[in-house]
Design a protein around this motif. Structure first.
Motif, mmCIF file in Angstrom:
data_model
loop_
_atom_site.group_PDB
_atom_site.id
_atom_site.type_symbol
_atom_site.label_atom_id
_atom_site.label_comp_id
_atom_site.label_asym_id
_atom_site.label_seq_id
_atom_site.Cartn_x
_atom_site.Cartn_y
_atom_site.Cartn_z
ATOM 1 N N GLU A 145 0.819 -1.029 0.091
ATOM 2 C CA GLU A 145 -0.148 0.190 -0.009
ATOM 3 C C GLU A 145 0.709 1.229 -0.091
ATOM 4 O O GLU A 145 0.642 2.133 -0.551
ATOM 5 C CB GLU A 145 -1.041 -0.182 1.343
ATOM 6 C CG GLU A 145 -1.793 1.185 1.386
ATOM 7 C CD GLU A 145 -2.360 1.182 2.957
ATOM 8 O OE1 GLU A 145 -2.763 2.225 3.054
ATOM 9 O OE2 GLU A 145 -3.127 0.022 2.495
ATOM 10 N N ARG A 162 -3.113 8.300 -1.058
ATOM 11 C CA ARG A 162 -2.904 7.146 0.174
ATOM 12 C C ARG A 162 -4.633 6.181 0.247
ATOM 13 O O ARG A 162 -4.571 4.708 0.052
ATOM 14 C CB ARG A 162 -3.125 7.335 1.428
ATOM 15 C CG ARG A 162 -1.905 7.990 2.297
ATOM 16 C CD ARG A 162 -1.847 8.914 4.022
ATOM 17 N NE ARG A 162 -0.104 8.686 3.964
ATOM 18 C CZ ARG A 162 0.014 9.409 5.034
ATOM 19 N NH1 ARG A 162 -0.991 9.646 5.935
ATOM 20 N NH2 ARG A 162 1.087 9.079 5.284
ATOM 21 N N ARG A 163 -5.421 7.435 -0.111
ATOM 22 C CA ARG A 163 -6.842 6.816 -0.161
ATOM 23 C C ARG A 163 -6.752 5.266 -1.054
ATOM 24 O O ARG A 163 -7.627 4.439 -0.930
ATOM 25 C CB ARG A 163 -8.101 7.412 0.017
ATOM 26 C CG ARG A 163 -9.518 7.227 0.175
ATOM 27 C CD ARG A 163 -10.580 8.501 0.046
ATOM 28 N NE ARG A 163 -10.060 9.575 -0.072
ATOM 29 C CZ ARG A 163 -10.335 10.775 -0.002
ATOM 30 N NH1 ARG A 163 -10.633 10.659 -1.492
ATOM 31 N NH2 ARG A 163 -9.838 11.145 1.147
ATOM 32 N N ARG A 166 -5.279 2.529 -0.661
ATOM 33 C CA ARG A 166 -5.803 1.375 0.102
ATOM 34 C C ARG A 166 -7.337 1.134 -0.181
ATOM 35 O O ARG A 166 -6.385 -0.694 -0.113
ATOM 36 C CB ARG A 166 -6.547 2.899 1.719
ATOM 37 C CG ARG A 166 -6.604 1.346 2.864
ATOM 38 C CD ARG A 166 -6.734 2.377 4.058
ATOM 39 N NE ARG A 166 -7.828 3.687 3.634
ATOM 40 C CZ ARG A 166 -7.421 4.806 3.897
ATOM 41 N NH1 ARG A 166 -6.185 5.033 3.705
ATOM 42 N NH2 ARG A 166 -8.557 5.801 3.247
ATOM 43 N N ASN A 167 -7.668 1.295 -0.901
ATOM 44 C CA ASN A 167 -8.891 0.468 -1.581
ATOM 45 C C ASN A 167 -8.705 -0.510 -3.117
ATOM 46 O O ASN A 167 -8.904 -1.315 -2.739
ATOM 47 C CB ASN A 167 -9.619 1.951 -3.091
ATOM 48 C CG ASN A 167 -9.950 2.627 -1.293
ATOM 49 O OD1 ASN A 167 -10.534 1.853 -0.273
ATOM 50 N ND2 ASN A 167 -10.797 3.517 -1.364
ATOM 51 N N LYS A 170 -7.280 -3.519 -1.283
ATOM 52 C CA LYS A 170 -9.281 -4.237 -0.529
ATOM 53 C C LYS A 170 -8.960 -4.920 -1.628
ATOM 54 O O LYS A 170 -9.888 -5.630 -1.416
ATOM 55 C CB LYS A 170 -9.294 -3.169 -0.158
ATOM 56 C CG LYS A 170 -9.065 -2.795 0.963
ATOM 57 C CD LYS A 170 -10.378 -1.611 2.490
ATOM 58 C CE LYS A 170 -10.142 -0.803 3.339
ATOM 59 N NZ LYS A 170 -10.995 -0.511 3.798
#
Length: 342
Positions: A145, A162-163, A166-167, A170
């Motif tokens: 990440e 970052r968002r 992160r997604n 996932k």
């Protein structure tokens, strides 16, 4: 290939040819693409153009017209970071009269959904200009990440890096990324809906991944250094860039190699530069109104031109060139560094 009815238009060709006139001798077109700059140089009087490209498909596309120029057009499959090696076998003493570089991605590559450069068309998540080595899918499926966030932030100036990273991590736990559509959907879910007139949410992330996959900044620095080695005294270097990160690096390279290393600061004092390799470069030349009407793609383009001096070539100090953090390593490889807070 370019979409039907949408021919490739070389950006800033008219001002480039005007800035380097009279065109004569041997030139290197380090980013051959659709051949627009090469054909323009040959039409203006170049004796020979060495067209270099790392995308093997562009030479297949040139088959229908390249024979019109005979031996005046020499095509080489390779990277412009090695252009001085290619010149050695063609130009007297391996030194040429001019070098042209058109940075970034061509409209032809974007138009080919199967190449994976476009967020507007579904296709394999590839983005490799050379069609070899790790792809964009390899990066988004294997990097951790923090590494992904580094790439999106430093190469795409994506504030939500970052968002998005992160997604991505996932999403790949459920299924690995294989197509551009999969990645676009994750990015769109990670960002607010764009307002009218704003760019597509995936613009910055796709730019960042493309740059990382193709080591574009490492190649750019090595290419500028190779151009300095390849040019004869009085030879001209002309560079067209399309975004601020590229233009900043080109501008600072030419400033540093013309003896104008900048003002310095308390953090980075002015250092004595090597013997200048170029005369003072021109100011950036933007597209005029006529070109913007004919070719809206040119709106962010800038042209910079500099003349080679009769001095030994020297490597650039990468720490002074405004490079994104991942390419500050001397080898010019994309190794993510710890990023600043965002």
């Amino acid at each position: 290939m370019s979409a039907p009815g949408r021919p490739h238009i070389p950006v800033l060709l008219r001002p480039l040819l005007k800035a380097v006139a009279p065109v004569e001798g041997i030139w290197i077109d380090g980013t051959f693409g659709a051949g627009g700059y090469s054909r323009g140089l040959l039409a203006e009087g170049a004796a020979t153009v060495i067209g270099v490209d790392r995308d093997p498909m562009v030479f297949d596309m040139a088959e229908s017209w390249r024979k019109d120029y005979g031996d005046r057009l020499q095509l080489v499959h390779g990277t412009f970071s090695e252009m001085d090696d290619y010149a050695a076998g063609i130009a007297p003493e391996g030194r040429v009269d001019g070098v042209v570089l058109d940075l970034g991605i061509s409209s032809m590559q974007i138009d080919q959904a199967e190449r994976g450069f476009s967020f507007m068309q579904d296709g394999p998540l590839d983005m490799r200009m050379s069609q070899s080595g790790p792809s964009a899918a390899d990066l988004v499926n294997t990097l951790d990440e923090e590494e992904l966030a580094d790439i999106l932030y430093h190469y795409g100036e994506e504030r939500a890096s970052r968002r998005i990273a992160r997604n991505i991590v996932k999403a790949r736990e459920i299924a690995p990324f294989a197509t551009t559509k999969q990645l676009v959907e994750v990015i769109e879910r990670s960002l607010p809906r764009p307002k009218p007139g704003q760019s597509h949410p995936a613009t910055r992330s796709f730019q960042a991944l493309r740059i990382a996959v193709n080591d574009e900044f490492g190649q750019l620095i090595e290419g500028l250094e190779a151009a300095e080695r390849a040019l004869k005294p009085g030879g001209l270097l002309a560079v067209v860039s399309f975004h601020s990160l590229e233009d900043r690096v080109v501008k600072r390279f030419l400033q540093a190699r013309s003896g104008g290393g900048g003002q310095g600061s308390r953090y980075a004092p002015v250092q004595k530069s090597a013997v200048p390799g170029f005369d003072k470069p021109s100011k950036a030349i933007p597209p005029d109104e006529e070109e913007l009407i004919d070719n809206p793609r040119a709106r962010s383009a800038k042209l910079r031109v500099a003349r080679r001096l009769d001095t030994p070539a020297a490597p650039a100090d990468r720490s002074t060139l405004g490079l994104p953090a991942p390419v500050l390593e001397p080898a010019g490889k994309a190794t993510p560094h710890k990023r600043r807070t965002r």
